[in-house]
Enzyme design. Structure first.
Site, PDB file in Angstrom:
ATOM      1  N   GLU A  34      21.186  72.843  35.520  1.00  0.00           N
ATOM      2  CA  GLU A  34      21.419  74.316  36.149  1.00  0.00           C
ATOM      3  C   GLU A  34      21.477  75.335  35.186  1.00  0.00           C
ATOM      4  O   GLU A  34      22.219  74.866  33.959  1.00  0.00           O
ATOM      5  CB  GLU A  34      22.728  74.107  36.942  1.00  0.00           C
ATOM      6  CG  GLU A  34      22.939  75.297  37.714  1.00  0.00           C
ATOM      7  CD  GLU A  34      24.255  75.389  38.338  1.00  0.00           C
ATOM      8  OE1 GLU A  34      24.952  74.497  38.385  1.00  0.00           O
ATOM      9  OE2 GLU A  34      24.612  76.589  39.095  1.00  0.00           O
ATOM     10  N   ARG A 260      28.780  59.371  33.087  1.00  0.00           N
ATOM     11  CA  ARG A 260      28.729  60.596  32.138  1.00  0.00           C
ATOM     12  C   ARG A 260      29.184  60.112  30.893  1.00  0.00           C
ATOM     13  O   ARG A 260      29.942  59.163  30.527  1.00  0.00           O
ATOM     14  CB  ARG A 260      29.818  61.496  32.705  1.00  0.00           C
ATOM     15  CG  ARG A 260      29.479  62.373  33.916  1.00  0.00           C
ATOM     16  CD  ARG A 260      30.557  63.317  34.232  1.00  0.00           C
ATOM     17  NE  ARG A 260      30.374  64.459  33.545  1.00  0.00           N
ATOM     18  CZ  ARG A 260      29.574  65.593  34.341  1.00  0.00           C
ATOM     19  NH1 ARG A 260      28.945  65.193  35.423  1.00  0.00           N
ATOM     20  NH2 ARG A 260      29.069  66.578  33.472  1.00  0.00           N
ATOM     21  N   LYS A 270      30.263  72.757  31.234  1.00  0.00           N
ATOM     22  CA  LYS A 270      29.732  74.005  30.788  1.00  0.00           C
ATOM     23  C   LYS A 270      30.852  74.820  31.066  1.00  0.00           C
ATOM     24  O   LYS A 270      31.090  75.940  30.475  1.00  0.00           O
ATOM     25  CB  LYS A 270      28.389  74.153  31.687  1.00  0.00           C
ATOM     26  CG  LYS A 270      27.433  73.604  31.118  1.00  0.00           C
ATOM     27  CD  LYS A 270      25.915  74.035  31.688  1.00  0.00           C
ATOM     28  CE  LYS A 270      25.732  72.795  32.688  1.00  0.00           C
ATOM     29  NZ  LYS A 270      24.679  73.239  33.493  1.00  0.00           N
TER      30      LYS A 270
END
Ligand code: ATP
Ligand code: MG
Length: 556
Positions: A34, A260, A270
């Site tokens: 994104e 992850r 982020k």
């Protein structure tokens, strides 16, 4: 990568089986960021996995911007992400934006409405939450759930036309309000965002599709075979499959989840990284202490070392935290092989070589790499006054101290041996200068009958060049900042940056921006590319060398 050296993991095993069994002839993966921030080392894990698979199995990998949230996204991030992926050494087969599919997504939504599988719901966001139920209690059906297909089609068309305010209506899938999986309780497919300006589609749309609807369809439209994502999407997989099962999708990609990457002493979302930038705790997204790709690049990490690190940590279904030491080891190994050697004195102590003629400048050839002759050599200059590092002298020390002591002899790297005669001190008793003599017979050979303690680095006082060195340490003082209650700003390591003024050998004055070196006996350094634009000679420490002396000293 040769077949023997290929990483192996459960995802690659699935892919190999799919190829062997003829399920797919060609593998197609994608990396779907994104564009709401800069990429970090966690994304590198996903990039190396997706692009690496395409590379190793003769497949393709797309770069797709998952841009369905106009408020938080920006082209600045789109450009930065492209640069980072390329810098890591990968070239995408196709470059796409989920927003490319807005029209198709709309048509698929209409298809679901026509099949009686989606409805326009007038509950407010709060009511939707309330109706959803909890993990232990089933949800309640929306009073709008049984609207007719015609009414739904009409309302959805008018949502698109901008007739209704934000938050007044949503399009929802009609699945099962009693499902034990909360994601299946009539999830939202579309929301209204009037007035938002999307970085790709401008003001063309005022309804935006949700991730869970957009992602499977984007994958299917691109012919993705394996859609690899992180474990938090495991609970979303039934919805991923539901969407594809109920529309006329061109294919049905298989979603596979993996753990992850978490790294000690840093943060990896982020949102948190944005906070560090916005609150001014770091210089920017490319601050060399940041775990962003831009930060690691500026710090001096090599793309190869990051790829290597990602392959070493492996891909599993078990969450864990990786030590920073693993990342450091990868870059240290790479730079040990590839970085030319140079001499830089970080804490200069002046040495006068009393038997060296005043005004004489001697040029000596110094190999760029001790184990790689092909890397050639450069010239270093010896003069009567030189600098050595303060830590390389002690008035007295035992035999384990392999450096200079009063009356002792050491070799100056790439030059002669040096014998210390006198330490000159100031009023406070601090050593300000050493007076030494050298043995002119020791260039390239050992003195006869005398023991040389070790080798130290040096730089000519008159020929050396001043420079700034930035020594970095971990950004946080706690291993898992994200797990702490305190605000991020209070968890920072106050000593994460130390700036020192140093003297470097003349050859370093011509270092290219971003060029990396081993400063002998000090560590690996990289010329800061941002400061180089202003003509400043600044070196960032990428990583230290292992200091065997520190270990020896502890044992004593
Ligand atoms: P963040 O919370 O940092 O924004 P994200 O998952 O929302 O992470 P995206 O831009 O949506 O970020 O991620 C793009 C891809 O990178 C996704 O497939 C995601 O699963 C993967 N990814 C993100 N963070 C990590 C991580 N720490 N380890 C491995 N893969 C990651
Ligand atoms: Mg995200």
């Amino acid at each position: 990568m040769s077949e023997q050296n290929r990483p192996t993991n459960f995802i690659r095993q699935i892919i190999e089986a799919d190829l062997a069994g003829g399920k797919h002839e060609k593998i197609h993966t994608r990396f779907p960021p994104e564009p709401n921030g800069y990429l970090h080392i966690g994304h590198a894990k996903s990039i190396v996995l997706n692009f690496g698979i395409a590379e190793d199995y003769g497949g393709e990998c797309n770069l797709r911007f998952d841009d369905t949230n106009p408020h938080k996204e920006d082209v600045e991030y789109v450009e930065a992400i492209k640069e980072d992926v390329r810098w890591l050494g990968y070239q995408w087969s196709g470059l796409y934006y989920a927003s490319d599919y807005f029209e198709q997504l709309y048509q698929f939504a209409v298809e679901l409405i026509e099949k009686g599988l989606a409805y326009v719901c007038d509950l407010t966001p709060e009511q939707v939450r309330e109706y959803r139920g909890t993990l232990t209690e089933p949800g309640r059906e929306s009073p709008y759930r049984n609207r007719s297909v015609e009414e739904n089609l009409d309302l959805f068309r008018r949502m698109r036309a901008g007739e209704f305010p934000d938050g007044s209506r949503t399009l929802r899938a009609k699945i099962d309000m009693a499902s034990p999986n909360m994601n299946m309780r009539d999830p939202t497919l579309y929301r209204i965002r009037r007035g938002a300006i999307h970085h790709q589609t401008g003001d063309e749309w005022c309804i935006y599709p949700m991730y869970d609807f957009t992602h499977p369809i984007s994958d299917a439209l691109e012919g993705i075979t394996h859609s690899l994502c992180t474990l938090e999407f495991e609970d979303h997989r039934p919805l991923y499959d539901w969407v594809l099962d109920h529309i006329s999708a061109p294919c049905h990609p298989r979603q596979i989840e993996f753990a992850r990457l978490n790294l000690e002493y840093t943060v990896m979302s982020k949102r948190k990284l944005t906070q560090l930038v916005e609150e001014g705790h770091v210089e920017g997204w490319d601050d060399p202490r940041m775990p962003t790709i831009a930060g690691l690049r500026r710090r001096g990490y090599t793309p190869a070392s990051i790829r290597d690190f990602c392959n070493r940590i492996g891909v599993t279904k078990v969450d864990g935290t990786v030590e920073m030491g693993m990342l450091e080891a990868a870059v240290r190994e790479d730079l040990d092989r590839t970085a030319p050697r140079r001499m830089a004195v970080l804490d200069p102590l002046k040495v006068v070589i009393t038997n060296y003629p005043e005004g004489k400048v001697e040029t000596l050839e110094a190999p760029n790499h001790p184990k790689d002759e092909a890397m050639g050599s450069r010239r270093v200059k010896l003069t009567r006054e030189i600098y050595i590092d303060r830590a390389d002298f002690r008035e007295s020390a035992n035999k384990k101290y392999k450096r200079l002591v009063l009356g002792g002899e050491v070799r100056l790297r790439n030059a002669y041996t040096l014998i210390c005669d006198e330490a000159i001190k100031d009023d406070q008793g601090e050593i300000v200068e050493l007076r030494c003599h050298y043995d002119p017979d020791t260039l390239g050979r050992n003195p006869e009958g005398r023991k040389v303690r070790g080798v130290i680095h040096w730089v000519s006082a008159s020929e050396g060049v001043p420079a700034e060195v930035r020594l970095y340490d971990r950004l946080f003082r706690v291993p898992n900042p994200a797990a702490e209650d305190a605000p991020l700003g209070e968890l920072l390591n106050p000593d994460s940056l130390q700036v020192v003024q140093v003297v470097v050998e003349p050859a370093l004055a011509d270092a290219a921006p971003g060029e990396r070196f081993q400063f002998e006996r000090e560590g690996y350094f990289c010329r800061d590319a941002v400061e180089a634009e202003q003509g400043k000679l600044v070196f960032n420490r990428v990583v230290t060398l292992r200091d065997s002396w520190a270990k020896v000293e502890k044992k004593e």
